[in-house]
Design a protein around this motif. Structure first.
Motif, mmCIF file in Angstrom:
data_model
loop_
_atom_site.group_PDB
_atom_site.id
_atom_site.type_symbol
_atom_site.label_atom_id
_atom_site.label_comp_id
_atom_site.label_asym_id
_atom_site.label_seq_id
_atom_site.Cartn_x
_atom_site.Cartn_y
_atom_site.Cartn_z
ATOM 1 N N ASP A 200 -10.092 -3.309 2.727
ATOM 2 C CA ASP A 200 -8.852 -4.012 3.089
ATOM 3 C C ASP A 200 -8.759 -4.258 4.596
ATOM 4 O O ASP A 200 -8.352 -5.332 5.031
ATOM 5 N N GLU B 276 -3.614 -9.826 -2.495
ATOM 6 C CA GLU B 276 -4.799 -9.854 -1.635
ATOM 7 C C GLU B 276 -5.769 -10.959 -2.065
ATOM 8 O O GLU B 276 -6.317 -11.672 -1.228
ATOM 9 N N HIS C 63 -0.388 -6.176 -6.500
ATOM 10 C CA HIS C 63 -0.944 -6.007 -5.153
ATOM 11 C C HIS C 63 -2.320 -6.667 -5.037
ATOM 12 O O HIS C 63 -2.596 -7.389 -4.069
ATOM 13 N N HIS D 7 0.835 -1.214 0.000
ATOM 14 C CA HIS D 7 0.000 0.000 0.000
ATOM 15 C C HIS D 7 0.865 1.259 0.000
ATOM 16 O O HIS D 7 0.595 2.209 -0.734
ATOM 17 N N HIS E 48 -10.494 2.554 0.007
ATOM 18 C CA HIS E 48 -10.456 1.099 -0.113
ATOM 19 C C HIS E 48 -9.653 0.463 1.036
ATOM 20 O O HIS E 48 -10.070 -0.536 1.619
HETATM 21 FE FE LIG Z 1 -5.075 -3.214 -0.877
#
Ligand SMILES: [Fe+2]
Ligand SMILES: [Fe+2]
Length: 147
Positions: free
Chosen positions: A122, A62, A58, A21, A117
Protein backbone atom coordinates in the motif's frame (compact mmCIF):
# COMPACT_ATOMS: atom_id res chain seq x y z
CA UNK A 1 -7.02 -6.23 24.94
CA UNK A 2 -6.58 -4.96 21.39
CA UNK A 3 -4.26 -6.95 19.14
CA UNK A 4 -3.88 -4.50 16.25
CA UNK A 5 -2.07 -1.34 17.34
CA UNK A 6 -2.04 1.55 14.89
CA UNK A 7 1.31 3.27 14.46
CA UNK A 8 2.12 6.57 12.78
CA UNK A 9 4.36 4.94 10.22
CA UNK A 10 1.36 2.99 8.85
CA UNK A 11 -0.09 6.26 7.55
CA UNK A 12 0.23 6.56 3.80
CA UNK A 13 -0.73 10.23 3.56
CA UNK A 14 -3.96 9.41 1.71
CA UNK A 15 -6.66 10.25 4.27
CA UNK A 16 -9.35 8.04 2.74
CA UNK A 17 -7.07 4.99 2.63
CA UNK A 18 -5.66 5.69 6.10
CA UNK A 19 -9.18 6.00 7.58
CA UNK A 20 -10.21 2.71 5.98
CA UNK A 21 -7.07 0.99 7.28
CA UNK A 22 -7.74 2.23 10.80
CA UNK A 23 -11.34 1.01 10.57
CA UNK A 24 -10.01 -2.41 9.55
CA UNK A 25 -7.76 -2.39 12.61
CA UNK A 26 -10.82 -1.52 14.76
CA UNK A 27 -12.82 -4.41 13.31
CA UNK A 28 -9.96 -6.88 13.87
CA UNK A 29 -9.74 -5.65 17.47
CA UNK A 30 -13.51 -6.08 17.94
CA UNK A 31 -13.23 -9.61 16.59
CA UNK A 32 -10.27 -10.33 18.83
CA UNK A 33 -12.08 -9.03 21.93
CA UNK A 34 -15.17 -11.05 21.03
CA UNK A 35 -13.06 -14.23 20.69
CA UNK A 36 -11.27 -13.57 23.97
CA UNK A 37 -14.45 -13.10 25.98
CA UNK A 38 -16.16 -16.02 24.25
CA UNK A 39 -18.97 -14.09 22.58
CA UNK A 40 -21.75 -16.14 21.05
CA UNK A 41 -22.09 -17.31 17.45
CA UNK A 42 -24.35 -14.43 16.31
CA UNK A 43 -22.00 -11.71 17.55
CA UNK A 44 -18.96 -13.36 15.95
CA UNK A 45 -20.87 -13.82 12.72
CA UNK A 46 -21.88 -10.15 12.71
CA UNK A 47 -18.28 -8.98 13.19
CA UNK A 48 -17.01 -11.40 10.53
CA UNK A 49 -19.59 -10.08 8.05
CA UNK A 50 -18.56 -6.53 8.89
CA UNK A 51 -14.91 -7.47 8.38
CA UNK A 52 -15.68 -9.03 4.99
CA UNK A 53 -17.78 -6.12 3.70
CA UNK A 54 -15.29 -3.52 4.90
CA UNK A 55 -12.33 -5.44 3.45
CA UNK A 56 -14.04 -5.78 0.08
CA UNK A 57 -15.03 -2.09 0.02
CA UNK A 58 -11.51 -1.04 0.98
CA UNK A 59 -9.89 -3.21 -1.68
CA UNK A 60 -12.30 -1.77 -4.25
CA UNK A 61 -11.26 1.76 -3.25
CA UNK A 62 -7.59 0.95 -3.79
CA UNK A 63 -8.21 -1.00 -6.98
CA UNK A 64 -10.21 1.79 -8.61
CA UNK A 65 -7.48 4.30 -7.69
CA UNK A 66 -4.87 1.97 -9.21
CA UNK A 67 -6.88 1.64 -12.40
CA UNK A 68 -7.45 5.39 -12.71
CA UNK A 69 -3.74 6.10 -12.36
CA UNK A 70 -2.61 3.15 -14.55
CA UNK A 71 -0.65 1.72 -11.66
CA UNK A 72 1.85 -0.71 -13.22
CA UNK A 73 1.57 -3.27 -10.40
CA UNK A 74 -2.22 -3.40 -10.41
CA UNK A 75 -2.48 -7.11 -11.31
CA UNK A 76 -0.11 -8.25 -8.60
CA UNK A 77 -1.66 -6.00 -5.94
CA UNK A 78 -5.17 -7.13 -6.88
CA UNK A 79 -4.11 -10.79 -6.70
CA UNK A 80 -2.89 -10.25 -3.14
CA UNK A 81 -6.24 -8.61 -2.26
CA UNK A 82 -8.19 -11.43 -3.91
CA UNK A 83 -6.20 -14.01 -1.98
CA UNK A 84 -7.10 -12.46 1.38
CA UNK A 85 -10.74 -11.91 0.39
CA UNK A 86 -11.00 -15.62 -0.54
CA UNK A 87 -9.53 -16.58 2.85
CA UNK A 88 -11.98 -14.38 4.76
CA UNK A 89 -14.98 -15.57 2.70
CA UNK A 90 -13.88 -19.19 3.19
CA UNK A 91 -13.55 -18.66 6.95
CA UNK A 92 -17.05 -17.17 7.12
CA UNK A 93 -18.53 -20.07 5.16
CA UNK A 94 -16.82 -22.62 7.40
CA UNK A 95 -17.88 -20.68 10.49
CA UNK A 96 -21.52 -20.59 9.30
CA UNK A 97 -21.41 -24.35 8.67
CA UNK A 98 -19.84 -24.88 12.10
CA UNK A 99 -16.74 -26.34 10.40
CA UNK A 100 -14.47 -23.71 11.91
CA UNK A 101 -14.27 -21.46 14.89
CA UNK A 102 -12.62 -18.05 15.18
CA UNK A 103 -9.46 -18.13 17.24
CA UNK A 104 -6.83 -15.62 18.28
CA UNK A 105 -4.56 -17.29 15.70
CA UNK A 106 -6.89 -15.86 13.07
CA UNK A 107 -6.95 -12.35 14.54
CA UNK A 108 -3.16 -12.55 14.86
CA UNK A 109 -2.90 -13.58 11.21
CA UNK A 110 -5.21 -10.71 10.12
CA UNK A 111 -3.18 -8.19 12.12
CA UNK A 112 0.10 -9.39 10.64
CA UNK A 113 -1.35 -9.51 7.13
CA UNK A 114 -2.71 -5.96 7.37
CA UNK A 115 0.45 -4.52 8.87
CA UNK A 116 2.68 -6.20 6.30
CA UNK A 117 0.46 -5.23 3.38
CA UNK A 118 0.04 -1.61 4.46
CA UNK A 119 3.76 -1.11 5.08
CA UNK A 120 4.71 -2.76 1.80
CA UNK A 121 2.28 -2.84 -1.10
CA UNK A 122 0.00 0.00 0.00
CA UNK A 123 2.80 2.44 0.82
CA UNK A 124 4.39 1.67 -2.55
CA UNK A 125 1.06 2.27 -4.31
CA UNK A 126 0.44 5.61 -2.55
CA UNK A 127 3.96 6.79 -3.37
CA UNK A 128 3.17 6.12 -7.01
CA UNK A 129 -0.07 8.18 -6.78
CA UNK A 130 1.84 11.02 -5.15
CA UNK A 131 4.49 10.97 -7.89
CA UNK A 132 1.75 10.98 -10.52
CA UNK A 133 0.35 14.18 -8.98
CA UNK A 134 3.84 15.62 -8.92
CA UNK A 135 4.24 14.62 -12.59
CA UNK A 136 1.21 16.76 -13.47
CA UNK A 137 2.85 19.81 -11.91
CA UNK A 138 6.03 19.06 -13.83
CA UNK A 139 4.07 19.52 -17.04
CA UNK A 140 3.60 23.21 -16.17
CA UNK A 141 6.04 25.71 -17.73
CA UNK A 142 9.32 25.80 -15.88
CA UNK A 143 10.06 29.21 -14.42
CA UNK A 144 13.61 30.53 -14.42
CA UNK A 145 15.15 30.13 -11.01
CA UNK A 146 15.66 33.32 -9.06
CA UNK A 147 18.77 33.59 -6.95
FE1 LIG B 1 -5.02 -1.20 2.00
FE1 LIG C 1 -3.81 -2.98 -0.80
Amino acid sequence: MPIAHWQDNYNTGNTRIDDQHQQLFDIVNSLHDAVEIGEDFQILQKILDHLASHTIAHFQTEESLMLTTNYPEYDRHKQIHDHLTAKVVNLIQKFRNCDATVTTDITQFLTEWLTHHIKGEDQKMIRFFQNQEYGQYEALPILSPTY
